[in-house]
Enzyme design. Sequence first.
Site, short mmCIF file in Angstrom:
data_model
loop_
_atom_site.label_atom_id
_atom_site.label_comp_id
_atom_site.label_asym_id
_atom_site.label_seq_id
_atom_site.Cartn_x
_atom_site.Cartn_y
_atom_site.Cartn_z
N GLU A 194 48.63 2.20 -9.03
CA GLU A 194 48.26 0.66 -8.98
C GLU A 194 48.14 0.12 -10.56
O GLU A 194 48.56 0.96 -11.54
CB GLU A 194 46.89 0.30 -8.33
CG GLU A 194 45.81 1.29 -8.72
CD GLU A 194 44.53 1.37 -7.93
OE1 GLU A 194 44.53 0.52 -7.05
OE2 GLU A 194 43.52 1.73 -8.25
N ASP A 210 38.81 -2.44 -15.47
CA ASP A 210 40.19 -2.96 -15.55
C ASP A 210 40.55 -3.67 -16.67
O ASP A 210 41.24 -4.62 -16.58
CB ASP A 210 40.48 -3.61 -14.16
CG ASP A 210 40.06 -3.14 -12.80
OD1 ASP A 210 40.09 -1.83 -12.75
OD2 ASP A 210 39.51 -3.92 -12.01
#
Length: 540
Positions: free
Chosen positions: A217, A51
Amino acid sequence: MHTTMKALLLAGGLTAPLAATAQQQALSKVWVADNGNGTYKNPVINADYSDPDAIRVGNDFYMISSSFNMSPGLPILHSKDLVNWTLIGHALQRQIPFEHFSKVQHGNGVWAPAIRYHRNEFYIYYPDPDFGIYMTKASSIKGPWSDPVLVAPGSGLIDPCPYWDTDGKAYLVHAYAGSRAGIKSLIVLKRMNAEGTKVLDGGTIVFDGHNQDPTLEGPKMHKRNGYYYILAPAGGVSTGWQLALRSKNIYGPYERKVVMDQGSSAVNGPHQGAWVNTAAGEDWFLHFQDKDAYGRVVHLQPMKWVNDWPVIGEDKDGDGKGTPVSVYKKPATGAAQPKATPGDSDEFDGLQAGLQWQWQANPSAYWSHSNMSEGVLRLFAIRMADSSRNLWNVPNLLLQKFPADAFTATAKLRFRPRQEGDRAGLVILGVDYAQLSLVMKDSVVYLEQGINIQADKGKKEMFKTIGKAAGRDIWLRVSVAPGAICKFSYSDNGKDYTDIPGSFTARPGRWVGAKVGLFAVGTMRTNDAGWVDADWFRIE
Protein backbone atom coordinates in the site's frame (compact mmCIF):
# COMPACT_ATOMS: atom_id res chain seq x y z
CA MET A 1 -10.86 30.74 19.98
CA HIS A 2 -9.95 27.43 18.43
CA THR A 3 -8.68 27.50 14.82
CA THR A 4 -11.55 25.33 13.60
CA MET A 5 -14.24 27.43 15.23
CA LYS A 6 -12.73 30.64 13.91
CA ALA A 7 -12.94 29.18 10.41
CA LEU A 8 -16.58 28.22 10.89
CA LEU A 9 -17.58 31.58 12.32
CA LEU A 10 -15.72 33.76 9.83
CA ALA A 11 -15.96 31.70 6.68
CA GLY A 12 -18.84 29.34 7.29
CA GLY A 13 -17.09 27.04 4.88
CA LEU A 14 -14.91 24.01 4.61
CA THR A 15 -11.42 25.40 4.51
CA ALA A 16 -9.69 28.50 5.83
CA PRO A 17 -6.18 29.98 5.98
CA LEU A 18 -3.81 28.38 8.41
CA ALA A 19 -3.92 29.95 11.84
CA ALA A 20 -1.62 32.86 12.53
CA THR A 21 1.63 31.76 14.13
CA ALA A 22 1.93 34.73 16.50
CA GLN A 23 1.12 32.43 19.40
CA GLN A 24 4.40 30.54 19.22
CA GLN A 25 4.64 27.21 20.97
CA ALA A 26 7.46 26.67 23.43
CA LEU A 27 9.98 23.90 22.91
CA SER A 28 8.72 20.59 24.24
CA LYS A 29 10.00 19.61 27.67
CA VAL A 30 9.62 15.89 26.97
CA TRP A 31 11.12 15.22 23.53
CA VAL A 32 13.57 17.18 21.35
CA ALA A 33 15.18 15.31 18.45
CA ASP A 34 17.99 17.81 17.88
CA ASN A 35 20.92 16.81 20.13
CA GLY A 36 22.51 20.24 19.78
CA ASN A 37 25.87 18.85 18.66
CA GLY A 38 25.25 18.39 14.93
CA THR A 39 23.42 15.10 15.38
CA TYR A 40 19.79 14.08 15.87
CA LYS A 41 18.01 11.17 17.47
CA ASN A 42 15.04 9.22 16.17
CA PRO A 43 12.16 9.59 16.17
CA VAL A 44 12.40 13.18 14.95
CA ILE A 45 8.74 13.54 15.95
CA ASN A 46 7.85 11.25 18.83
CA ALA A 47 4.12 11.65 18.26
CA ASP A 48 1.40 10.09 16.12
CA TYR A 49 1.89 11.85 12.79
CA SER A 50 1.16 8.69 10.85
CA ASP A 51 1.67 7.97 7.14
CA PRO A 52 3.94 10.98 6.62
CA ASP A 53 4.57 12.54 3.22
CA ALA A 54 6.86 15.49 2.60
CA ILE A 55 8.27 17.82 -0.03
CA ARG A 56 10.91 20.50 -0.30
CA VAL A 57 10.09 23.90 -1.81
CA GLY A 58 13.20 26.07 -1.93
CA ASN A 59 14.80 25.75 1.50
CA ASP A 60 11.57 24.77 3.24
CA PHE A 61 10.32 21.28 3.99
CA TYR A 62 6.62 20.59 4.48
CA MET A 63 5.15 17.38 5.87
CA ILE A 64 1.58 16.16 6.16
CA SER A 65 0.05 13.07 7.75
CA SER A 66 -3.17 11.13 8.01
CA SER A 67 -5.72 12.38 10.55
CA PHE A 68 -8.64 9.92 10.25
CA ASN A 69 -11.79 11.27 11.98
CA MET A 70 -10.08 14.07 13.89
CA SER A 71 -10.91 17.71 13.12
CA PRO A 72 -9.23 19.84 11.94
CA GLY A 73 -7.52 17.32 9.69
CA LEU A 74 -4.52 17.02 7.40
CA PRO A 75 -1.91 18.59 9.72
CA ILE A 76 0.87 20.55 8.02
CA LEU A 77 4.34 20.73 9.58
CA HIS A 78 7.33 22.84 8.58
CA SER A 79 11.08 22.46 8.95
CA LYS A 80 14.27 23.91 7.56
CA ASP A 81 16.45 20.90 8.40
CA LEU A 82 14.18 17.81 8.49
CA VAL A 83 14.87 17.38 12.23
CA ASN A 84 13.17 20.33 13.92
CA TRP A 85 9.48 20.44 13.01
CA THR A 86 6.67 22.82 13.94
CA LEU A 87 2.96 22.32 13.36
CA ILE A 88 1.80 25.31 11.31
CA GLY A 89 -1.81 24.41 10.57
CA HIS A 90 -4.27 22.10 8.87
CA ALA A 91 -5.43 21.91 5.28
CA LEU A 92 -8.84 20.48 6.16
CA GLN A 93 -10.94 22.38 8.68
CA ARG A 94 -13.97 20.11 8.36
CA GLN A 95 -14.46 16.79 6.64
CA ILE A 96 -17.00 16.07 3.94
CA PRO A 97 -19.71 14.91 3.81
CA PHE A 98 -20.40 17.35 6.65
CA GLU A 99 -23.27 15.51 8.28
CA HIS A 100 -21.52 12.17 8.10
CA PHE A 101 -18.49 13.52 9.95
CA SER A 102 -20.53 15.44 12.51
CA LYS A 103 -20.66 12.05 14.23
CA VAL A 104 -17.52 10.30 15.43
CA GLN A 105 -16.16 8.00 12.72
CA HIS A 106 -13.31 6.19 14.43
CA GLY A 107 -10.71 4.94 11.96
CA ASN A 108 -12.47 6.48 8.98
CA GLY A 109 -11.89 9.79 7.22
CA VAL A 110 -8.42 10.91 6.13
CA TRP A 111 -6.08 7.99 5.48
CA ALA A 112 -2.53 8.26 4.04
CA PRO A 113 -2.23 11.48 1.99
CA ALA A 114 0.34 12.87 -0.45
CA ILE A 115 1.60 16.43 -0.92
CA ARG A 116 3.19 17.78 -4.11
CA TYR A 117 4.22 21.18 -5.48
CA HIS A 118 3.24 21.62 -9.13
CA ARG A 119 3.12 24.77 -11.24
CA ASN A 120 3.54 27.02 -8.21
CA GLU A 121 0.71 25.40 -6.29
CA PHE A 122 0.56 22.97 -3.37
CA TYR A 123 -1.58 19.88 -4.01
CA ILE A 124 -2.76 17.45 -1.33
CA TYR A 125 -4.44 14.20 -2.33
CA TYR A 126 -6.09 12.26 0.46
CA PRO A 127 -8.22 9.12 0.55
CA ASP A 128 -11.43 8.49 2.38
CA PRO A 129 -11.83 4.70 2.17
CA ASP A 130 -15.63 4.99 2.13
CA PHE A 131 -16.00 7.73 -0.49
CA GLY A 132 -12.91 7.94 -2.68
CA ILE A 133 -9.85 10.10 -3.33
CA TYR A 134 -10.03 13.86 -2.82
CA MET A 135 -7.76 16.75 -3.81
CA THR A 136 -7.33 20.17 -2.20
CA LYS A 137 -4.82 22.80 -3.30
CA ALA A 138 -3.47 26.22 -2.38
CA SER A 139 -1.09 28.78 -3.85
CA SER A 140 0.45 29.25 -0.40
CA ILE A 141 1.14 26.62 2.24
CA LYS A 142 -0.66 29.01 4.61
CA GLY A 143 -3.84 28.65 2.56
CA PRO A 144 -6.59 29.18 1.94
CA TRP A 145 -7.01 25.60 0.78
CA SER A 146 -9.65 24.87 -1.84
CA ASP A 147 -12.71 22.83 -1.03
CA PRO A 148 -11.86 19.16 -1.69
CA VAL A 149 -12.68 17.78 -5.12
CA LEU A 150 -13.59 14.11 -5.48
CA VAL A 151 -10.98 13.01 -8.03
CA ALA A 152 -11.73 9.28 -7.98
CA PRO A 153 -14.99 8.15 -6.37
CA GLY A 154 -15.25 4.65 -4.97
CA SER A 155 -15.09 2.51 -1.89
CA GLY A 156 -11.70 1.08 -0.87
CA LEU A 157 -9.49 3.47 -2.85
CA ILE A 158 -6.61 4.49 -0.58
CA ASP A 159 -3.14 6.02 -0.37
CA PRO A 160 -3.07 8.17 -3.53
CA CYS A 161 -0.11 9.97 -5.03
CA PRO A 162 -0.23 12.22 -8.11
CA TYR A 163 2.50 12.34 -10.72
CA TRP A 164 2.92 14.83 -13.55
CA ASP A 165 5.30 13.44 -16.16
CA THR A 166 7.71 15.44 -18.29
CA ASP A 167 5.46 14.95 -21.36
CA GLY A 168 2.61 16.77 -19.61
CA LYS A 169 0.56 13.68 -18.83
CA ALA A 170 -0.83 13.35 -15.32
CA TYR A 171 -1.29 10.14 -13.35
CA LEU A 172 -2.63 8.96 -10.02
CA VAL A 173 -1.23 5.89 -8.30
CA HIS A 174 -3.09 4.32 -5.38
CA ALA A 175 -3.76 1.11 -3.46
CA TYR A 176 -6.84 -0.73 -2.19
CA ALA A 177 -8.22 -1.32 1.30
CA GLY A 178 -9.27 -4.94 1.65
CA SER A 179 -11.88 -3.98 4.24
CA ARG A 180 -13.85 -2.07 1.60
CA ALA A 181 -12.66 -3.26 -1.80
CA GLY A 182 -12.44 -6.96 -0.94
CA ILE A 183 -8.91 -7.01 -2.39
CA LYS A 184 -5.58 -5.51 -1.34
CA SER A 185 -1.82 -5.73 -2.03
CA LEU A 186 -2.28 -4.18 -5.47
CA ILE A 187 -0.92 -0.94 -6.93
CA VAL A 188 -3.01 0.69 -9.65
CA LEU A 189 -2.12 3.54 -12.01
CA LYS A 190 -4.77 5.85 -13.48
CA ARG A 191 -4.61 8.69 -15.98
CA MET A 192 -5.71 12.09 -14.70
CA ASN A 193 -6.60 15.29 -16.47
CA ALA A 194 -3.85 17.91 -16.46
CA GLU A 195 -5.60 19.88 -13.71
CA GLY A 196 -5.48 16.85 -11.43
CA THR A 197 -9.18 17.07 -10.66
CA LYS A 198 -10.45 13.78 -12.07
CA VAL A 199 -9.23 10.41 -13.27
CA LEU A 200 -9.72 9.56 -16.93
CA ASP A 201 -9.79 5.76 -16.86
CA GLY A 202 -10.44 2.76 -14.65
CA GLY A 203 -6.76 2.17 -14.06
CA THR A 204 -4.14 -0.48 -14.73
CA ILE A 205 -2.68 -2.77 -12.09
CA VAL A 206 1.06 -2.18 -12.31
CA PHE A 207 2.19 -4.39 -9.41
CA ASP A 208 0.72 -7.31 -7.51
CA GLY A 209 2.20 -7.88 -4.06
CA HIS A 210 0.42 -11.10 -3.20
CA ASN A 211 3.42 -13.37 -3.80
CA GLN A 212 6.09 -11.57 -1.78
CA ASP A 213 4.67 -8.28 -0.46
CA PRO A 214 1.36 -8.74 1.33
CA THR A 215 -0.50 -5.59 2.41
CA LEU A 216 1.31 -3.59 -0.26
CA GLU A 217 0.00 0.00 0.00
CA GLY A 218 1.04 3.65 0.42
CA PRO A 219 2.68 4.12 -3.02
CA LYS A 220 4.66 7.28 -3.85
CA MET A 221 5.75 7.82 -7.46
CA HIS A 222 8.99 9.48 -8.61
CA LYS A 223 11.24 9.60 -11.66
CA ARG A 224 15.05 9.50 -11.67
CA ASN A 225 17.69 8.67 -14.29
CA GLY A 226 15.08 7.43 -16.74
CA TYR A 227 13.42 5.11 -14.22
CA TYR A 228 9.94 5.44 -12.78
CA TYR A 229 9.98 4.54 -9.09
CA ILE A 230 7.14 3.52 -6.83
CA LEU A 231 8.24 3.58 -3.20
CA ALA A 232 5.75 1.59 -1.16
CA PRO A 233 5.41 -0.16 2.21
CA ALA A 234 4.47 -3.80 2.54
CA GLY A 235 4.15 -6.42 5.24
CA GLY A 236 1.76 -4.68 7.63
CA VAL A 237 1.74 -1.57 9.81
CA SER A 238 3.78 -2.87 12.76
CA THR A 239 5.87 -5.52 11.02
CA GLY A 240 6.49 -4.34 7.48
CA TRP A 241 9.36 -3.27 5.24
CA GLN A 242 10.05 -0.58 2.66
CA LEU A 243 9.84 -1.63 -0.96
CA ALA A 244 11.14 0.09 -4.08
CA LEU A 245 9.74 -0.72 -7.53
CA ARG A 246 11.33 0.56 -10.73
CA SER A 247 10.65 0.44 -14.46
CA LYS A 248 11.61 2.31 -17.63
CA ASN A 249 7.91 2.35 -18.54
CA ILE A 250 5.40 3.96 -16.22
CA TYR A 251 3.07 0.97 -16.70
CA GLY A 252 5.81 -1.55 -15.97
CA PRO A 253 6.85 -4.26 -15.67
CA TYR A 254 8.37 -3.21 -12.36
CA GLU A 255 11.37 -4.79 -10.66
CA ARG A 256 11.17 -5.01 -6.88
CA LYS A 257 13.70 -4.62 -4.11
CA VAL A 258 13.40 -4.38 -0.34
CA VAL A 259 15.41 -1.26 0.50
CA MET A 260 14.87 -1.05 4.28
CA ASP A 261 13.63 -3.31 7.05
CA GLN A 262 14.05 -3.65 10.81
CA GLY A 263 17.14 -5.80 10.60
CA SER A 264 18.96 -5.84 13.94
CA SER A 265 17.53 -2.46 15.00
CA ALA A 266 14.85 -1.88 17.64
CA VAL A 267 12.59 -0.11 15.13
CA ASN A 268 9.75 -2.41 14.16
CA GLY A 269 8.08 -2.06 10.77
CA PRO A 270 10.08 0.89 9.43
CA HIS A 271 8.23 1.91 6.30
CA GLN A 272 5.79 4.20 4.46
CA GLY A 273 6.93 7.72 3.95
CA ALA A 274 8.64 10.30 1.80
CA TRP A 275 11.85 10.65 -0.17
CA VAL A 276 13.11 14.23 -0.07
CA ASN A 277 16.40 15.82 -1.06
CA THR A 278 18.18 18.91 0.18
CA ALA A 279 19.37 21.87 -1.86
CA ALA A 280 22.88 20.50 -1.34
CA GLY A 281 21.88 17.23 -3.03
CA GLU A 282 21.55 14.92 -0.02
CA ASP A 283 18.77 12.32 -0.02
CA TRP A 284 16.66 11.53 3.06
CA PHE A 285 13.63 9.43 3.88
CA LEU A 286 10.89 10.12 6.44
CA HIS A 287 8.83 7.14 7.62
CA PHE A 288 6.81 5.90 10.57
CA GLN A 289 7.22 3.31 13.29
CA ASP A 290 4.12 1.88 14.97
CA LYS A 291 4.47 2.17 18.76
CA ASP A 292 1.08 0.81 19.80
CA ALA A 293 -0.52 3.20 22.32
CA TYR A 294 1.87 5.97 21.24
CA GLY A 295 0.75 5.74 17.63
CA ARG A 296 2.93 5.93 14.52
CA VAL A 297 5.90 8.18 15.18
CA VAL A 298 8.15 9.78 12.56
CA HIS A 299 11.76 8.75 11.85
CA LEU A 300 14.34 10.30 9.53
CA GLN A 301 16.77 8.05 7.63
CA PRO A 302 19.76 8.85 5.46
CA MET A 303 19.30 7.64 1.90
CA LYS A 304 21.67 7.02 -1.00
CA TRP A 305 21.48 5.60 -4.50
CA VAL A 306 23.44 2.50 -5.51
CA ASN A 307 23.05 1.14 -9.05
CA ASP A 308 19.85 3.17 -9.45
CA TRP A 309 18.29 1.65 -6.34
CA PRO A 310 17.62 3.62 -3.16
CA VAL A 311 19.25 2.40 0.04
CA ILE A 312 17.48 3.73 3.13
CA GLY A 313 19.13 3.78 6.56
CA GLU A 314 22.50 2.22 7.28
CA ASP A 315 23.66 -0.65 5.07
CA LYS A 316 26.44 -2.09 7.22
CA ASP A 317 26.75 -5.38 5.33
CA GLY A 318 26.53 -3.84 1.85
CA ASP A 319 23.59 -5.93 0.65
CA GLY A 320 21.66 -2.88 -0.63
CA LYS A 321 19.11 -3.02 2.17
CA GLY A 322 19.31 -0.52 5.01
CA THR A 323 18.24 -0.60 8.64
CA PRO A 324 17.07 2.38 10.73
CA VAL A 325 19.51 4.66 12.52
CA SER A 326 18.99 5.82 16.09
CA VAL A 327 21.46 8.74 16.13
CA TYR A 328 22.90 10.34 13.01
CA LYS A 329 24.49 13.48 11.60
CA LYS A 330 21.91 16.16 10.79
CA PRO A 331 21.14 16.91 7.14
CA ALA A 332 23.27 19.55 5.45
CA THR A 333 20.48 21.87 4.37
CA GLY A 334 22.42 25.13 4.43
CA ALA A 335 19.56 26.77 6.32
CA ALA A 336 19.62 27.90 9.94
CA GLN A 337 17.03 26.16 12.07
CA PRO A 338 16.70 26.60 15.84
CA LYS A 339 15.47 23.70 17.91
CA ALA A 340 11.73 23.26 17.42
CA THR A 341 8.96 20.79 18.21
CA PRO A 342 5.23 20.50 17.57
CA GLY A 343 3.26 22.18 20.35
CA ASP A 344 2.00 20.33 23.41
CA SER A 345 1.54 22.69 26.41
CA ASP A 346 -1.01 25.51 26.10
CA GLU A 347 -1.59 28.53 28.34
CA PHE A 348 -4.88 29.36 26.53
CA ASP A 349 -4.00 33.07 26.57
CA GLY A 350 -4.43 33.77 22.86
CA LEU A 351 -7.24 34.16 20.39
CA GLN A 352 -6.96 30.46 19.57
CA ALA A 353 -6.04 27.27 21.31
CA GLY A 354 -2.85 25.62 20.09
CA LEU A 355 -2.85 23.86 16.74
CA GLN A 356 -2.16 20.51 18.43
CA TRP A 357 -5.77 20.29 19.63
CA GLN A 358 -8.37 18.34 17.65
CA TRP A 359 -12.00 17.33 18.11
CA GLN A 360 -13.31 13.80 17.49
CA ALA A 361 -15.68 15.02 14.76
CA ASN A 362 -16.64 18.14 12.81
CA PRO A 363 -17.16 20.76 15.53
CA SER A 364 -19.98 23.12 16.33
CA ALA A 365 -19.06 26.74 17.04
CA TYR A 366 -20.60 26.66 20.52
CA TRP A 367 -18.53 23.80 21.93
CA SER A 368 -15.86 26.17 23.26
CA HIS A 369 -14.32 29.60 22.99
CA SER A 370 -11.31 31.53 24.22
CA ASN A 371 -12.37 33.82 27.05
CA MET A 372 -9.48 36.24 26.64
CA SER A 373 -10.66 38.58 29.39
CA GLU A 374 -9.96 35.78 31.86
CA GLY A 375 -7.20 34.00 29.92
CA VAL A 376 -9.02 30.67 29.78
CA LEU A 377 -10.46 28.22 27.28
CA ARG A 378 -14.11 27.60 28.10
CA LEU A 379 -15.58 24.20 27.24
CA PHE A 380 -19.34 23.89 27.49
CA ALA A 381 -20.96 20.77 28.96
CA ILE A 382 -22.76 19.72 25.80
CA ARG A 383 -25.37 17.04 26.36
CA MET A 384 -24.23 13.60 25.30
CA ALA A 385 -26.32 11.91 22.63
CA ASP A 386 -28.62 9.15 23.82
CA SER A 387 -26.63 6.76 21.63
CA SER A 388 -23.36 7.56 23.44
CA ARG A 389 -22.92 4.93 26.13
CA ASN A 390 -19.55 6.38 27.08
CA LEU A 391 -16.99 8.97 25.94
CA TRP A 392 -15.79 6.89 22.96
CA ASN A 393 -18.39 8.34 20.61
CA VAL A 394 -18.64 11.84 22.11
CA PRO A 395 -17.56 14.32 19.42
CA ASN A 396 -16.69 17.29 21.67
CA LEU A 397 -13.58 15.86 23.32
CA LEU A 398 -10.62 18.22 22.88
CA LEU A 399 -7.59 15.97 22.43
CA GLN A 400 -3.96 15.91 21.41
CA LYS A 401 -1.37 13.23 20.64
CA PHE A 402 0.95 11.66 23.20
CA PRO A 403 4.18 13.72 22.81
CA ALA A 404 6.71 11.21 24.18
CA ASP A 405 7.08 7.82 25.84
CA ALA A 406 7.02 9.45 29.28
CA PHE A 407 5.37 12.74 30.24
CA THR A 408 3.12 14.41 32.77
CA ALA A 409 0.05 16.40 31.72
CA THR A 410 -1.53 18.82 34.20
CA ALA A 411 -4.58 21.03 33.73
CA LYS A 412 -5.82 23.82 35.96
CA LEU A 413 -9.62 23.86 35.80
CA ARG A 414 -12.57 25.77 37.24
CA PHE A 415 -15.91 23.95 36.96
CA ARG A 416 -19.26 25.73 36.64
CA PRO A 417 -22.01 23.10 36.31
CA ARG A 418 -25.67 23.96 35.79
CA GLN A 419 -27.39 20.59 35.72
CA GLU A 420 -27.22 17.26 37.51
CA GLY A 421 -24.74 15.04 35.71
CA ASP A 422 -22.61 17.86 34.25
CA ARG A 423 -19.06 16.52 34.12
CA ALA A 424 -15.66 17.92 33.08
CA GLY A 425 -12.08 16.82 33.40
CA LEU A 426 -8.95 15.18 32.05
CA VAL A 427 -9.02 12.08 29.85
CA ILE A 428 -6.68 9.48 28.30
CA LEU A 429 -8.63 8.10 25.33
CA GLY A 430 -8.23 4.92 23.30
CA VAL A 431 -10.34 1.80 22.85
CA ASP A 432 -9.96 1.70 26.62
CA TYR A 433 -9.95 5.01 28.45
CA ALA A 434 -9.56 6.57 31.86
CA GLN A 435 -10.58 9.97 33.13
CA LEU A 436 -10.44 12.12 36.24
CA SER A 437 -13.33 14.53 36.43
CA LEU A 438 -15.62 16.77 38.41
CA VAL A 439 -19.32 15.94 38.38
CA MET A 440 -22.40 17.50 39.93
CA LYS A 441 -24.65 15.10 41.87
CA ASP A 442 -27.48 16.22 44.16
CA SER A 443 -26.23 19.81 43.77
CA VAL A 444 -22.80 18.84 45.13
CA VAL A 445 -19.59 18.71 43.05
CA TYR A 446 -17.58 15.51 43.46
CA LEU A 447 -14.23 14.35 42.12
CA GLU A 448 -14.47 10.96 40.40
CA GLN A 449 -12.27 8.64 38.44
CA GLY A 450 -13.78 6.71 35.56
CA ILE A 451 -12.31 3.73 33.74
CA ASN A 452 -13.77 2.02 30.71
CA ILE A 453 -12.32 -1.20 29.32
CA GLN A 454 -13.46 -1.93 25.75
CA ALA A 455 -15.18 1.41 25.38
CA ASP A 456 -15.22 0.82 21.61
CA LYS A 457 -17.47 -2.19 22.25
CA GLY A 458 -20.01 -0.03 24.08
CA LYS A 459 -18.99 -1.12 27.56
CA LYS A 460 -20.21 0.97 30.46
CA GLU A 461 -17.81 3.19 32.39
CA MET A 462 -17.05 2.32 35.99
CA PHE A 463 -16.74 5.25 38.41
CA LYS A 464 -15.03 5.64 41.75
CA THR A 465 -15.82 8.67 43.90
CA ILE A 466 -12.71 10.31 45.36
CA GLY A 467 -14.53 12.89 47.46
CA LYS A 468 -16.19 16.31 47.39
CA ALA A 469 -14.44 19.07 45.48
CA ALA A 470 -12.77 21.34 48.01
CA GLY A 471 -12.60 24.68 46.18
CA ARG A 472 -13.29 26.73 43.06
CA ASP A 473 -10.09 25.62 41.29
CA ILE A 474 -8.66 22.14 40.87
CA TRP A 475 -5.49 20.79 39.29
CA LEU A 476 -5.85 17.44 37.54
CA ARG A 477 -2.79 15.46 36.50
CA VAL A 478 -1.88 12.27 34.66
CA SER A 479 1.66 10.88 34.52
CA VAL A 480 2.47 8.52 31.66
CA ALA A 481 5.43 6.15 32.03
CA PRO A 482 7.06 3.96 29.34
CA GLY A 483 4.63 1.25 28.35
CA ALA A 484 1.81 3.84 28.40
CA ILE A 485 1.19 3.24 32.11
CA CYS A 486 -0.91 6.12 33.41
CA LYS A 487 -1.32 7.32 36.99
CA PHE A 488 -3.70 10.10 37.98
CA SER A 489 -3.47 12.65 40.78
CA TYR A 490 -5.09 15.93 41.83
CA SER A 491 -4.42 19.03 43.87
CA ASP A 492 -6.49 21.72 45.57
CA ASN A 493 -3.66 24.26 45.61
CA GLY A 494 -1.46 23.47 42.61
CA LYS A 495 1.45 22.38 44.82
CA ASP A 496 0.51 19.30 46.81
CA TYR A 497 -0.83 16.40 44.75
CA THR A 498 -2.75 13.40 46.00
CA ASP A 499 -2.17 10.19 44.04
CA ILE A 500 -5.12 8.04 43.08
CA PRO A 501 -4.30 4.40 43.83
CA GLY A 502 -3.71 2.05 40.93
CA SER A 503 -2.72 2.60 37.32
CA PHE A 504 -4.26 2.44 33.87
CA THR A 505 -2.52 1.16 30.75
CA ALA A 506 -3.43 3.22 27.71
CA ARG A 507 -4.35 1.50 24.47
CA PRO A 508 -4.47 2.91 20.95
CA GLY A 509 -7.64 4.03 19.27
CA ARG A 510 -8.67 2.82 15.83
CA TRP A 511 -5.59 3.29 13.60
CA VAL A 512 -4.35 6.03 15.95
CA GLY A 513 -2.43 6.23 19.19
CA ALA A 514 -4.01 7.08 22.51
CA LYS A 515 -4.76 10.75 23.11
CA VAL A 516 -4.79 13.03 26.12
CA GLY A 517 -7.04 16.02 26.62
CA LEU A 518 -10.01 17.78 28.16
CA PHE A 519 -13.75 17.34 28.04
CA ALA A 520 -17.03 18.72 29.32
CA VAL A 521 -20.32 16.87 28.88
CA GLY A 522 -23.86 16.92 30.21
CA THR A 523 -26.62 14.36 30.53
CA MET A 524 -29.78 16.45 30.87
CA ARG A 525 -31.70 18.57 28.40
CA THR A 526 -31.28 22.27 29.11
CA ASN A 527 -31.54 25.64 27.45
CA ASP A 528 -28.14 26.73 28.72
CA ALA A 529 -25.20 24.45 29.41
CA GLY A 530 -22.69 24.58 32.24
CA TRP A 531 -18.98 24.82 31.52
CA VAL A 532 -15.40 24.34 32.64
CA ASP A 533 -12.70 26.98 32.27
CA ALA A 534 -9.24 25.62 31.48
CA ASP A 535 -6.63 28.10 32.70
CA TRP A 536 -3.77 26.10 31.21
CA PHE A 537 -2.66 22.64 30.09
CA ARG A 538 1.02 21.82 30.61
CA ILE A 539 3.11 18.85 29.55
CA GLU A 540 6.39 18.25 31.36
